[in-house]
Write a protein that holds these residues in place. Structure first.
Motif, PDB file in Angstrom:
ATOM      1  N   GLY A   8       0.774  -1.233   0.000  1.00  0.00           N
ATOM      2  CA  GLY A   8       0.000   0.000   0.000  1.00  0.00           C
ATOM      3  C   GLY A   8       0.805   1.282   0.000  1.00  0.00           C
ATOM      4  N   TYR A   9       2.140   1.195  -0.039  1.00  0.00           N
ATOM      5  CA  TYR A   9       2.956   2.410  -0.135  1.00  0.00           C
ATOM      6  C   TYR A   9       2.755   3.007  -1.519  1.00  0.00           C
ATOM      7  CZ  TYR A   9       5.153   1.579   4.346  1.00  0.00           C
ATOM      8  OH  TYR A   9       5.371   1.414   5.696  1.00  0.00           O
ATOM      9  N   THR A  10       2.522   4.308  -1.590  1.00  0.00           N
ATOM     10  CA  THR A  10       2.109   4.946  -2.839  1.00  0.00           C
ATOM     11  C   THR A  10       3.148   5.852  -3.485  1.00  0.00           C
ATOM     12  OG1 THR A  10       1.161   6.824  -1.650  1.00  0.00           O
ATOM     13  CG2 THR A  10      -0.307   4.959  -2.093  1.00  0.00           C
ATOM     14  N   ASN A  11       4.221   6.160  -2.775  1.00  0.00           N
ATOM     15  CA  ASN A  11       5.168   7.157  -3.272  1.00  0.00           C
ATOM     16  C   ASN A  11       6.596   6.617  -3.192  1.00  0.00           C
ATOM     17  OD1 ASN A  11       6.045   9.600  -4.247  1.00  0.00           O
ATOM     18  ND2 ASN A  11       5.595  10.753  -2.406  1.00  0.00           N
ATOM     19  N   VAL A  12       6.813   5.469  -3.837  1.00  0.00           N
ATOM     20  CA  VAL A  12       8.096   4.777  -3.773  1.00  0.00           C
ATOM     21  C   VAL A  12       8.818   4.923  -5.109  1.00  0.00           C
ATOM     22  CG1 VAL A  12       9.241   2.566  -3.337  1.00  0.00           C
ATOM     23  CG2 VAL A  12       7.088   3.096  -2.182  1.00  0.00           C
ATOM     24  N   THR A  13      10.090   5.285  -5.051  1.00  0.00           N
ATOM     25  CA  THR A  13      10.900   5.466  -6.260  1.00  0.00           C
ATOM     26  C   THR A  13      12.119   4.557  -6.213  1.00  0.00           C
ATOM     27  OG1 THR A  13      10.246   7.791  -6.393  1.00  0.00           O
ATOM     28  CG2 THR A  13      12.215   7.142  -7.631  1.00  0.00           C
ATOM     29  N   ASN A  14      12.328   3.814  -7.283  1.00  0.00           N
ATOM     30  CA  ASN A  14      13.553   3.033  -7.466  1.00  0.00           C
ATOM     31  C   ASN A  14      14.547   3.968  -8.139  1.00  0.00           C
ATOM     32  OD1 ASN A  14      15.664   1.402  -8.327  1.00  0.00           O
ATOM     33  ND2 ASN A  14      14.359  -0.092  -9.356  1.00  0.00           N
TER      34      ASN A  14
END
Length: 109
Positions: A86-92
């Protein structure tokens, strides 16, 4: 077992000093790789432990989370795991070098 307990305790401490508006930088490489060099702002959570330990660092599922590893592969796996939680603001971000460059750009702004 002691290492995991210490990690959870340390991350609990960090969660008390990280505000909801602050970006979270996570190095998902092994502890050995992390010791050989890492972004100063990063917390080390190996990609296989991300679902257990990141919620201890931030329960805010809208928090900005930046992940990096050696090439971006493990960060991609960690990103998928966090998104399934449910994490919505994750960047690789990709590699350590790419993380350092992006972090430097963000500090200038």
């Amino acid at each position: 077992m002691k290492v995991k307990l210490l990690s959870v305790l340390f991350l609990g401490f960090l969660s008390s000093i990280v505000s909801a508006g602050d970006a979270i930088w996570v190095d998902v490489r092994t502890a050995g790789e992390f010791q050989n060099g890492h972004l100063a702002a990063a917390t080390n959570i190996p990609h296989g432990e991300i679902s257990l330990l990141l919620p201890e660092l931030s329960a805010d599922k809208n928090a900005e989370v930046y992940l990096y590893c050696r090439s971006g592969n493990r960060a991609g796996k960690a990103k998928a795991e966090l998104e399934s939680m449910g994490y919505t603001n994750v960047t690789n971000v990709g590699s350590l070098a790419e993380a350092e460059a992006l972090y430097g750009e963000m500090e200038v702004e």
